[in-house]
Motif scaffolding. Structure first.
Motif, short mmCIF file in Angstrom:
data_model
loop_
_atom_site.label_atom_id
_atom_site.label_comp_id
_atom_site.label_asym_id
_atom_site.label_seq_id
_atom_site.Cartn_x
_atom_site.Cartn_y
_atom_site.Cartn_z
N LYS A 20 0.84 -1.19 0.00
CA LYS A 20 0.00 0.00 0.00
C LYS A 20 0.88 1.25 0.00
O LYS A 20 1.45 1.61 1.02
CB LYS A 20 -0.92 0.00 1.23
CG LYS A 20 -1.89 -1.16 1.25
CD LYS A 20 -2.77 -1.11 2.50
CE LYS A 20 -3.74 -2.28 2.54
NZ LYS A 20 -4.58 -2.24 3.76
N LYS A 21 0.99 1.88 -1.15
CA LYS A 21 1.79 3.08 -1.26
C LYS A 21 0.93 4.26 -0.84
O LYS A 21 0.03 4.68 -1.56
CB LYS A 21 2.30 3.25 -2.69
CG LYS A 21 3.20 2.10 -3.13
CD LYS A 21 3.68 2.29 -4.55
CE LYS A 21 4.57 1.13 -4.97
NZ LYS A 21 5.03 1.29 -6.37
N ARG A 22 1.22 4.79 0.35
CA ARG A 22 0.37 5.83 0.91
C ARG A 22 0.83 7.22 0.46
O ARG A 22 1.99 7.47 0.25
CB ARG A 22 0.39 5.75 2.43
CG ARG A 22 -0.17 4.46 2.97
CD ARG A 22 0.03 4.36 4.45
NE ARG A 22 1.45 4.29 4.78
CZ ARG A 22 1.92 4.21 6.01
NH1 ARG A 22 1.09 4.22 7.02
NH2 ARG A 22 3.21 4.14 6.24
N SER A 23 -0.13 8.12 0.34
CA SER A 23 0.15 9.50 0.01
C SER A 23 -0.39 10.36 1.15
O SER A 23 -1.59 10.38 1.41
CB SER A 23 -0.52 9.88 -1.32
OG SER A 23 -0.15 11.17 -1.72
N LEU A 24 0.50 11.06 1.86
CA LEU A 24 0.10 11.77 3.06
C LEU A 24 -0.58 13.10 2.75
O LEU A 24 -0.45 13.65 1.66
CB LEU A 24 1.33 12.02 3.95
CG LEU A 24 2.07 10.76 4.40
CD1 LEU A 24 3.29 11.17 5.23
CD2 LEU A 24 1.16 9.86 5.20
N HIS A 25 -1.31 13.60 3.73
CA HIS A 25 -1.98 14.90 3.61
C HIS A 25 -0.96 16.00 3.37
O HIS A 25 0.10 16.03 3.97
CB HIS A 25 -2.78 15.17 4.90
CG HIS A 25 -3.44 16.51 4.90
ND1 HIS A 25 -2.77 17.66 5.25
CD2 HIS A 25 -4.71 16.87 4.60
CE1 HIS A 25 -3.60 18.69 5.17
NE2 HIS A 25 -4.78 18.24 4.78
N GLU A 26 -1.27 16.91 2.45
CA GLU A 26 -0.35 17.98 2.10
C GLU A 26 -1.01 19.35 2.27
O GLU A 26 -2.17 19.54 1.89
CB GLU A 26 0.10 17.85 0.65
CG GLU A 26 0.89 16.58 0.37
CD GLU A 26 1.13 16.39 -1.12
OE1 GLU A 26 2.07 15.66 -1.44
OE2 GLU A 26 0.36 16.95 -1.94
N ALA A 27 -0.28 20.30 2.80
CA ALA A 27 -0.74 21.69 2.84
C ALA A 27 -0.26 22.42 1.59
O ALA A 27 -0.93 23.35 1.11
CB ALA A 27 -0.20 22.39 4.08
N ALA B 7 1.32 21.68 -2.39
CA ALA B 7 1.48 20.64 -3.41
C ALA B 7 2.95 20.30 -3.59
O ALA B 7 3.80 21.19 -3.70
CB ALA B 7 0.88 21.11 -4.73
N ARG B 8 3.26 19.01 -3.59
CA ARG B 8 4.63 18.57 -3.81
C ARG B 8 5.00 18.72 -5.27
O ARG B 8 4.14 18.97 -6.13
CB ARG B 8 4.79 17.13 -3.36
CG ARG B 8 4.23 16.11 -4.35
CD ARG B 8 4.31 14.70 -3.84
NE ARG B 8 3.28 14.43 -2.84
CZ ARG B 8 3.00 13.22 -2.40
NH1 ARG B 8 3.68 12.18 -2.85
NH2 ARG B 8 2.05 13.04 -1.51
N PRO C 29 -2.50 20.30 -3.97
CA PRO C 29 -2.07 19.47 -2.82
C PRO C 29 -3.04 18.33 -2.58
O PRO C 29 -4.24 18.45 -2.84
CB PRO C 29 -2.06 20.47 -1.66
CG PRO C 29 -3.04 21.52 -2.06
CD PRO C 29 -2.91 21.65 -3.55
N ASN C 30 -2.52 17.21 -2.10
CA ASN C 30 -3.37 16.06 -1.78
C ASN C 30 -3.99 16.31 -0.40
O ASN C 30 -3.35 16.13 0.62
CB ASN C 30 -2.52 14.79 -1.77
CG ASN C 30 -3.32 13.56 -1.42
OD1 ASN C 30 -4.54 13.56 -1.56
ND2 ASN C 30 -2.64 12.53 -0.96
N MET C 31 -5.24 16.68 -0.37
CA MET C 31 -5.90 17.06 0.87
C MET C 31 -6.68 15.91 1.51
O MET C 31 -7.16 16.03 2.63
CB MET C 31 -6.85 18.23 0.62
CG MET C 31 -6.19 19.45 -0.02
SD MET C 31 -4.90 20.17 1.01
CE MET C 31 -5.89 20.81 2.34
N SER C 32 -6.81 14.78 0.79
CA SER C 32 -7.64 13.69 1.31
C SER C 32 -6.85 12.44 1.67
O SER C 32 -7.43 11.46 2.13
CB SER C 32 -8.72 13.32 0.28
OG SER C 32 -8.12 12.94 -0.95
#
Length: 301
Positions: free
Chosen positions: A196-203, A205-206, A212-215
């Motif tokens: 499971k490649k997780r993508s963390l919450h971002e304030a 955008a990377r 930005p990944n907000m969810s």
């Protein structure tokens, strides 16, 4: 550690479990007469126990000239000399290099002599040792029939067996074996594979994202199953006579990770993936991989 030991016990027939629970025994340094099953088995070399602690506490750095690294020979020095009643308590021990631990520095007027007269205080503590002391109790409770020892004893056992430094060599020493009749030609490497490649919450955008990944959602491209195979399935590449693990997918094939322990992908006609027709399933796997590596290529890290 607990989960790994339980996993090994589940697949090994009638195992004899030997566990190293730390580099040094904190409790024994405070009370050398402490008793219990873990101290009755084997011959713990007390001075190595103290030495390991002091070197780790001082970060393998000379506390006088602050030299460290490869080529610097270190010793453990008694601040108040033993001839003057100094004890082996860790607050009376300090790390020095051999260039500073000289007869001149021990004599009146020398730097070490001044430390002794001033009764230099060592206040630095090894924070990780407290955590390991808690973990050690959990391990001993979970596996009451196991044999336990510390790195200070492993060091002596490995030297007696004439083995070089390395995790694999330490494991041989921890096993309690007396003579080593024949060294193996390969080492089995076991590692965990995250499916499971997780993508963390971002304030913010990377790099590479417009928003930005907000969810904290998984990226839809991180597929776990395709073309009849799952991530981490162990497969045989037909024609190349190699085996490996499925690490990813493309529209008409798989990325296959070789089991040589060196991190090489299977190459097929210049492409870094294997066609679906060339892949044959050997076994499904969970989140663990194992690979054999030649002993000549094994490096201590």
């Amino acid at each position: 550690m607990l989960g790994s030991s339980e996993r090994y016990l589940a697949v090994l027939p009638n195992p004899d479990l030997h566990i190293e629970v730390g580099k040094f025994d904190m409790a024994k340094m405070v009370n050398p007469d402490i008793s219990g099953k873990q101290y009755q088995e084997g011959s713990l070399k007390d001075w190595k126990n103290y030495k390991y602690y002091v070197l780790a506490r001082d970060e393998y750095t000379c506390q006088l000239c602050h030299k460290h690294g490869e080529g610097v020979k270190l010793v453990v020095h008694h601040i108040v000399y033993r001839s003057q009643g100094g004890t082996d308590r860790v607050d009376n021990l300090i790390t020095l290099c051999t260039n500073c631990h000289t007869t001149k520095n021990h004599q009146p007027g020398g730097k070490l002599y001044k430390w002794m007269k001033a009764k230099k205080k060592v206040t630095k503590q090894l924070k990780g040792a407290t955590f390991m002391n808690i973990l050690r109790k959990r391990i001993m409770t979970t596996f009451p029939e196991a044999s336990f020892q510390y790195g200070s004893q492993t060091y002596v056992d490995r030297k007696n067996l004439l083995l070089p430094k390395g995790h694999f060599m330490d494991a041989i020493a921890i096993s309690g074996i007396k003579p080593v009749g024949q060294m193996p030609e390969t080492v089995t490497m076991i590692s965990q594979f995250r499916k499971k490649k997780r993508s963390l919450h971002e304030a913010t955008a990377r790099k590479g994202r417009k928003q930005p990944n907000m969810s904290s959602k998984r990226n839809e491209k991180n597929t776990k199953y395709a073309c009849g195979l799952w991530l981490n399935d162990y497969v045989r590449v037909i024609g190349n006579h190699v085996k490996g693990y499925v690490k990813g997918f493309k529209s008409n094939g798989y990325y296959v990770y070789l089991t040589d322990g060196l991190g090489n992908y299977v190459l097929n006609s210049g492409r870094n993936y294997v066609n679906t027709k060339q892949c044959q399933l050997i076994t499904h796997n969970g989140s663990w991989q194992k690979a054999e590596q030649k002993l000549s290529l094994y490096k201590f890290k």
